[in-house]
Scaffold this active site. Sequence first.
Site, short mmCIF file in Angstrom:
data_model
loop_
_atom_site.label_atom_id
_atom_site.label_comp_id
_atom_site.label_asym_id
_atom_site.label_seq_id
_atom_site.Cartn_x
_atom_site.Cartn_y
_atom_site.Cartn_z
N GLU A 26 0.84 -1.20 0.00
CA GLU A 26 0.00 0.00 0.00
C GLU A 26 0.88 1.25 0.00
OE1 GLU A 26 -2.80 0.10 3.28
OE2 GLU A 26 -3.75 1.92 2.53
N ASN A 172 -12.22 -1.53 -0.66
CA ASN A 172 -11.48 -2.05 0.50
C ASN A 172 -12.16 -1.59 1.79
OD1 ASN A 172 -8.91 -2.91 2.07
ND2 ASN A 172 -9.17 -0.75 2.64
N GLU A 173 -12.35 -2.47 2.71
CA GLU A 173 -12.95 -2.14 4.01
C GLU A 173 -14.04 -1.08 3.84
OE1 GLU A 173 -10.00 -1.52 7.14
OE2 GLU A 173 -9.34 -3.59 6.96
N TYR A 246 -6.44 -8.88 11.81
CA TYR A 246 -5.12 -8.57 12.38
C TYR A 246 -5.09 -9.02 13.83
CZ TYR A 246 -4.12 -5.43 8.43
OH TYR A 246 -3.87 -4.91 7.19
N GLU A 297 -6.08 -9.17 3.88
CA GLU A 297 -5.20 -8.45 4.81
C GLU A 297 -5.17 -9.26 6.09
OE1 GLU A 297 -5.73 -4.23 5.58
OE2 GLU A 297 -6.28 -3.89 3.48
N GLN A 346 2.23 -6.08 5.54
CA GLN A 346 2.39 -5.79 4.13
C GLN A 346 3.79 -6.20 3.69
OE1 GLN A 346 1.20 -1.80 3.07
NE2 GLN A 346 -0.77 -1.94 4.16
O1 AHR Z 1 -2.83 -2.47 6.33
C1 AHR Z 1 -3.08 -1.24 6.94
C2 AHR Z 1 -4.55 -0.87 6.90
O2 AHR Z 1 -5.29 -1.78 7.62
C3 AHR Z 1 -5.19 -0.88 5.54
O3 AHR Z 1 -4.96 0.30 4.83
C4 AHR Z 1 -6.65 -1.04 5.86
O4 AHR Z 1 -7.34 -1.73 4.85
C5 AHR Z 1 -6.64 -1.81 7.17
O5 AHR Z 1 -7.47 -1.25 8.12
#
Ligand code: AHR
Length: 498
Positions: A26, A172-173, A246, A297, A346
Amino acid sequence: MTQRVTVVPADRIGTINPNLYGHFSEHLGTCIYEGIWVGEDSAIPNQAGIRLDVVNALRRIHPPVLRWPGGNFADDYHWQDGIGPRDRRPTRLNLWWDAVEPNQFGTHEFITFCRMIGAQPYLCGNVGSGSPRELREWVEYCNYGGDTTLTRTRAANGSPEPFGVRYWGVGNENWAAGGSFEGGDYAVEYKRFATFLQDIGKVPLTLIACGAYGSDTSWTRSFFEKYTRTPFPGVPRLHGFGVHYYCGTAGNAIEYTTDQWYQLLAAGAEIEKVVTIQRAAMDAYDPQRKIGLIIDEWGAWHPTDEAHHRAHLWQQNTMRDALIAAQTLDTFNRHADKVVMSNIAQMINVLQSMILTDGPRMLTTPTYHVYDLYQAHQGGQALRLVCEGDMISYCNKQGEDAELAQLSGSASLKGDMLTISLVNASAEAGCTVALNCVGGELIVEGAQVLASGDIHAYNSFDAPDAVKPRALAVTPVGDAIELELPAASVARIQAKLA
Ligand code: AHR
């Protein structure tokens, strides 16, 4: 005490899509600028502005697919800003990541980078602040072979041949930075955008909708409820549903107690629950399982370590991250019948990276080494692996007693080669593993382990090879083999069946 691991070759789960080993990059911190793009005039060795040390390291782990340009950045990105002569591209505000975006790295540079590292491009389109027309024109620019104003522009920008981009994300999201939609409302948008995303080139498109976060199925259900309500079932098309997850907040990237070691591993292991719950929710609407589950992600997201802070979301990467990566990839392998892609967040200098850079210096992280070991699974047949090991007791974040399995792993078969990956989650105890295979004798071809005597170990710019895999001794015992797995380790064993 010896712990027992058994491969069951007759119990085949499905083909491990190589894309399970995918990546994400990103416009955030120093992922793109410095991490990939240094510009043609840089003193850092580069080809067409792309740094060669990074390319050479990535080629070794065979990244199958790379998602770009975000993340949050995607829903505020207008692709036309990133084409044409670089000195005439606009400078924009990078809204989400507190930066100025020079647009020196755009579609052509991204495709060049993907070709250099051997990855398929996965472009994430702008739904939140973009339009169906803008996204449909990006597809035309990238994929159409005929003569239009857009394809003439592409040719004038150096690429007469279409890029043939297969993977397209529709936002995205979109429940947050991608437009703050509700699931059903996003489904309406998805259908509107996807209607105009047609196979106009030689490469058929794979369309990926924004999925839920973690185990929350309310977005999943409201999305599919609305998506499936069309006059023509399956139109517009949907091939993948991209969930994010995450783990973090157990100490910081490099400072953690033994309990925090386990807390993070337990949070990482929740991915099993995420996959199980999301795939069950999808099955209710897609019982024939035509739509793939994608985790586009994931990874460890540590609180900022002020003492070592370099750039936005830059974090060191220790053995703890390596184990998170290994147990997550093992989970995806075990769900190879549903999970068709994953993209760790990432690739460089951001969150759980493969690579960290410091000006001209570069290092590969413990997570990179896991990807190196695990690439042997790409394209294999996932086989059932039964781990009968001990449970580890630890104290969770709430101060309560909790337990975590010491051993986990996955197995696959490619040709006549079995690959077995194993994680020993114990911070303190090594273990003897008896590895056997139902219906055959294992003839070991090679075994490697990623381990360190220190659970906090990482690679620094001064000691870039402090953590790297080494050979692991295995002993044949009858039809089985025995091996000593060090504490806090990841192992890969390759064997043939006799
Ligand atoms: O990976 C960092 C961020 O995490 C991304 O930009 C977003 O999609 C997520 O919240």
